[in-house]
Design an enzyme around this catalytic site. Structure first.
Site, PDB file in Angstrom:
ATOM      1  N   ARG A  11       0.850  -1.189   0.000  1.00 38.73           N
ATOM      2  CA  ARG A  11       0.000   0.000   0.000  1.00 38.73           C
ATOM      3  C   ARG A  11       0.884   1.237   0.000  1.00 38.73           C
ATOM      4  O   ARG A  11       2.005   1.210   0.497  1.00 38.73           O
ATOM      5  CB  ARG A  11      -0.886   0.058   1.254  1.00 38.73           C
ATOM      6  CG  ARG A  11      -1.926  -1.023   1.347  1.00 38.73           C
ATOM      7  CD  ARG A  11      -2.762  -0.856   2.619  1.00 38.73           C
ATOM      8  NE  ARG A  11      -3.693  -1.958   2.792  1.00 38.73           N
ATOM      9  CZ  ARG A  11      -4.890  -2.013   2.225  1.00 38.73           C
ATOM     10  NH1 ARG A  11      -5.278  -1.021   1.450  1.00 38.73           N
ATOM     11  NH2 ARG A  11      -5.682  -3.047   2.415  1.00 38.73           N
ATOM     12  N   ASP A  66       9.050  10.593  -8.741  1.00 38.23           N
ATOM     13  CA  ASP A  66       9.033  10.011  -7.397  1.00 38.23           C
ATOM     14  C   ASP A  66      10.088   8.904  -7.287  1.00 38.23           C
ATOM     15  O   ASP A  66       9.779   7.764  -6.938  1.00 38.23           O
ATOM     16  CB  ASP A  66       7.638   9.465  -7.078  1.00 38.23           C
ATOM     17  CG  ASP A  66       7.434   9.170  -5.590  1.00 38.23           C
ATOM     18  OD1 ASP A  66       8.281   9.620  -4.773  1.00 38.23           O
ATOM     19  OD2 ASP A  66       6.462   8.488  -5.245  1.00 38.23           O
TER      20      ASP A  66
END
Length: 280
Positions: free
Chosen positions: A6, A123
């Protein structure tokens, strides 16, 4: 089949492609729920997905398919056997120089391939770097922030990027360019060589940003036990000013390649040991 992980952007499952009989990774972008096939945002999502699919490089995770399920966009991708760079360093500590340079070279080549296609990663961080049991390095979540749409992500409060590895200009609100990706590479190499996060073990985003915009990542030049060409490369990649930051893939390659001898096998051994220990 099972939950893989997650993050701020969504949740990833290992799944089975029942048509082709293969394992895949399905990423549900829960940060941007509420899409329908008629939305303009959906058209944009499709455009960006096609741009990502055009990046054909062994160091970039392969995108197989995309769609929307109950308003949540999803991506179907290659599933990797191994672990993330973040988990590997957490488990193994600082990596030997040849292994660290092998990983760095893999990231650099993947970034170059993406930038050549006009896609900025935005990122670059250790949890987005996959390392396989064969010693392969694969960059994941390429262009994911742009794919999902920064405005939609910002509405959910999800942070685009990770403060420990985020370029200073991105912290100031400037739209990240390729230079921000090279900063992320430098921060990842800092972690691999030292075993330390660039701004210390703190979850305080304010404190991290203050250090990042203040003194920045501490220089490695002069650090004992490290090749000075490598230490200098990290320092150049981690410059705060993007105008002065090293962004030349050729210079990065020329510095790393002589230091990678035996690195692929060393990396493979470290990953296999980590996977075995996790299984036990």
């Amino acid at each position: 089949m099972r939950l893989l992980g997650r993050g701020g952007m969504g949740v990833v499952y290992e799944a089975e492609d029942t048509r082709l009989g293969r394992r895949v990774a399905v990423k549900m972008l829960t940060a941007v729920e509420g899409l329908t096939a008629q939305d303009a945002a959906w058209e944009r999502f499709q455009r960006e997905a096609r741009a990502l699919a055009r990046i054909e490089h062994p160091g970039v995770v392969t995108l197989y398919d995309n769609g929307v399920h109950d308003g949540t966009p999803y991506l179907v991708m290659q599933v990797l056997d191994g672990t993330s760079l973040a988990e590997l360093v957490l488990h193994s500590g600082p990596l030997p120089v040849p292994a660290a340079c092998t990983v760095a070279l893999g990231i650099a080549e993947a970034l170059e391939a993406g930038h050549h296609k006009g896609v900025v990663h935005r990122d670059v961080k250790p949890s987005n770097v996959g390392t396989t049991r064969g010693g392969r390095v694969v960059l994941q979540d390429f262009g994911l922030a742009r794919l999902a749409g920064e405005a939609a992500i910002t509405r959910t409060g999800a942070l685009i990027g990770t403060p420990q590895f985020m370029a200073p200009e991105a912290m100031r609100g400037v739209l990240p360019g390729p230079a921000a990706d090279w900063y992320g590479l430098g921060a990842c190499v800092f972690l691999m060589l030292t075993g330390e996060l660039p701004f210390g073990q703190t979850a305080d985003v304010g404190a991290i940003m203050e250090r990042a915009l203040g003194d920045g990542i501490r220089p490695l030049t002069g650090t004992g036990g490290l090749p000075q060409s490598l230490a200098g490369l990290v320092d150049e990649l981690c410059r705060q000013d993007p105008e002065r930051r090293l962004v030349d893939p050729r210079v990065v390659r020329d510095t790393l390649v002589p230091l990678t001898y035996g690195g692929t096998q060393t990396l493979a051994d470290l990953v296999k040991r980590h996977v075995r220990d996790e299984a036990v």
